[in-house]
Design an enzyme around this catalytic site. Structure first.
Site, PDB file in Angstrom:
ATOM      1  N   PHE A 139      38.637 -38.240  -0.103  1.00  0.00           N
ATOM      2  CA  PHE A 139      37.929 -39.366   0.503  1.00  0.00           C
ATOM      3  C   PHE A 139      37.476 -40.301  -0.604  1.00  0.00           C
ATOM      4  CE2 PHE A 139      34.152 -41.582   2.069  1.00  0.00           C
ATOM      5  CZ  PHE A 139      34.635 -42.091   3.252  1.00  0.00           C
ATOM      6  N   ASP A 223      36.787 -39.709  -9.192  1.00  0.00           N
ATOM      7  CA  ASP A 223      35.852 -40.215  -8.195  1.00  0.00           C
ATOM      8  C   ASP A 223      34.697 -39.220  -8.133  1.00  0.00           C
ATOM      9  OD1 ASP A 223      34.360 -40.821  -5.983  1.00  0.00           O
ATOM     10  OD2 ASP A 223      36.072 -41.223  -4.678  1.00  0.00           O
ATOM     11  N   LYS A 252      26.492 -42.887  -4.559  1.00  0.00           N
ATOM     12  CA  LYS A 252      25.591 -41.986  -3.827  1.00  0.00           C
ATOM     13  C   LYS A 252      24.268 -41.673  -4.553  1.00  0.00           C
ATOM     14  CE  LYS A 252      28.431 -39.982  -0.271  1.00  0.00           C
ATOM     15  NZ  LYS A 252      29.877 -40.198  -0.374  1.00  0.00           N
TER      16      LYS A 252
HETATM   17  C1  LIG Z   1      30.878 -41.189  -0.076  1.00  0.00           C
HETATM   18  C2  LIG Z   1      32.073 -41.257  -0.953  1.00  0.00           C
HETATM   19  C3  LIG Z   1      32.731 -42.477  -1.209  1.00  0.00           C
HETATM   20  C4  LIG Z   1      32.342 -43.757  -0.518  1.00  0.00           C
HETATM   21  O1  LIG Z   1      31.071 -44.196  -0.883  1.00  0.00           O
HETATM   22  P1  LIG Z   1      30.363 -45.352  -0.007  1.00  0.00           P
HETATM   23  O2  LIG Z   1      29.090 -45.611  -0.749  1.00  0.00           O
HETATM   24  O3  LIG Z   1      30.179 -44.803   1.364  1.00  0.00           O
HETATM   25  O4  LIG Z   1      31.285 -46.512  -0.005  1.00  0.00           O
HETATM   26  C5  LIG Z   1      33.781 -42.473  -2.094  1.00  0.00           C
HETATM   27  N1  LIG Z   1      34.188 -41.338  -2.680  1.00  0.00           N
HETATM   28  C6  LIG Z   1      33.586 -40.166  -2.473  1.00  0.00           C
HETATM   29  C7  LIG Z   1      34.061 -38.945  -3.193  1.00  0.00           C
HETATM   30  C8  LIG Z   1      32.526 -40.071  -1.582  1.00  0.00           C
HETATM   31  O5  LIG Z   1      31.947 -38.885  -1.336  1.00  0.00           O
END
Ligand SMILES: *Cc1c(COP(=O)(O)O)cnc(C)c1O
Length: 404
Positions: A139, A223, A252
């Protein structure tokens, strides 16, 4: 007793129905506790999806935010500002990074990373290398580019045409990745797949990706939007793995609840984002950066990080004790305070139902797909609150199942 004027029905009246939030509405938080409109208390094991890493209403964060609110809120990037400069310096001091780009969310940080990887290949005589390699179940956010790079088809259905030259391979399968590297400009990977099921990347796999990227002149993007800012017991997960990426994205937990994202990279790679090549109105906003600096100061403390690993063991033992009683989990996994409990038969597919049941018993959890309960509490959650939340979770199962 008068009913609250604002209730859950109002959501259905006025909000775009992308979400189905809980029936109760929290109105106040402190540490790892939340209270709803009726004054009922909840142990917060959800942490705003791995965001409120210092809990709710942390006194130091309130102090820093209100101080900054009296100084300067916003300028745009026609000017720089002291909080942004201080935060960037700290991120560089604490990580491999030499340069920082600020954004407002994880998706935006990833969008910047992916655009930079394409541009870097273009600038270095690898203009034909356009492929982005990503992994099933991963994700990376909800913009059209990041949702296409994410490995969950359910999130792209109906949004075609999608951006091209994105290739998905199985996670933790280095050989499958090696087959498709020749036209790759970047590999993007979560060190632990969060939203897609709390699946830990094997150290050999992540190290192997580093070697493949070096061999094929591709950039390695970590990420760390979910795994960053102390979540796994090191400030960033890469620091516990012995693999250094070329680009790292963080969001986050970085603002502890105030929206901010950042892309970290090296000076050589950052050169491909010259003046005017990418931008954002809010990125580097003084309020967000002041709060994030305070979060980093607290979270990068070695004692706090050691505690995350200790609390992991307490949490996992508690979940194991629940499993010994009810046999509800087939696997308990994760690192630090990012923990997944995969449901056993016949509860597979019912993560959302267990979340709702737990809420009724006063403990807030997350799901990571239909089969996994996910826990991402505050990194400073006290032991007795962990125990209380787990007791409420045990009570949830006891209400519905016979113990063994
Ligand atoms: C939550 C998340 C995102 C997206 O972050 P947003 O602030 O919702 O755009 C991207 N990558 C990972 C691994 C995430 O957990």
């Amino acid at each position: 007793m008068s009913l609250p004027i604002l209730n859950r029905d109002v959501f259905d009246q006025v909000m775009v129905p992308t979400y189905a939030p809980a029936p109760m509405i929290p109105v106040r938080g402190e540490g790892s506790w939340l209270w709803d409109q009726q004054g009922r208390d909840y142990v917060d094991f959800a942490g705003g999806i791995a965001v409120t890493c210092l809990g709710h209403a942390h006194p130091h964060l309130i102090h820093v935010l209100t101080q900054q609110a009296q100084q300067l809120w916003h300028l745009s990037n026609w000017f720089t500002n002291e909080p942004a400069l201080r935060l960037a310096q700290k991120l560089c001091n604490l990580t491999f990074a030499e340069k920082v780009f600020f954004a407002n969310s994880g998706a935006e940080a990833n969008e910047a990373a992916l655009k930079l990887a394409r541009k870097y290949a273009h600038d270095h005589g690898n203009g034909q290398k356009r492929d982005i390699i990503a992994f099933h179940q991963s994700f990376h956010g909800r913009t059209l580019f990041t949702v296409s790079v994410g490995g969950q088809p359910k999130y792209t259905v109906g949004f075609d045409p999608l951006p091209g030259r994105i290739i998905h391979r199985p996670y933790n399968d280095l050989a499958a990745c090696a087959e498709v590297m020749s036209k790759a400009c970047a590999v993007i990977v979560e060190p632990i797949i969060g939203e897609g099921g709390v699946i830990c990347g094997e150290a050999d796999f992540l190290r192997g990706l580093r070697a493949l990227c070096d061999q094929h002149q591709a950039l390695l993007i970590f990420d760390e939007v979910q795994t960053g800012v102390g979540r796994t017991g090191t400030l960033y997960a890469y620091q516990g793995l012995g693999v250094v990426p070329d680009i790292l994205t963080t969001a986050k937990g970085l603002g502890g609840g105030f929206p901010i994202g950042a892309m970290l990279t090296t000076t050589a790679i950052a050169r491909s984002f010259g003046i005017g090549s990418h931008g954002t109105t809010y990125g580097g906003n003084p309020l967000a950066c002041a709060v994030a600096e305070a979060v980093l100061d607290l979270v990068s403390e070695p004692t706090l990080l050691q505690e995350v690993t200790r609390k992991h063991h307490r949490f996992v033992s508690g979940l194991q004790a629940i499993n010994d009683r009810f046999r509800v989990f087939r696997d308990i996994r994760g690192r630090g305070l990012l923990i997944g409990a995969e449901l056993a038969e016949p509860w597979r597919g019912h993560a959302l139902a267990w979340m709702a049941n737990a809420q009724i018993q006063g403990v807030l959890l997350l799901a990571a797909g239909p089969d996994v309960l996910r826990f991402a509490p505050s990194l400073i959650i006290p032991d007795d609150v962990i125990d209380e939340g787990l007791a409420r979770l045990a009570h949830t199962f006891a209400q519905h199942l016979d113990s063994i």
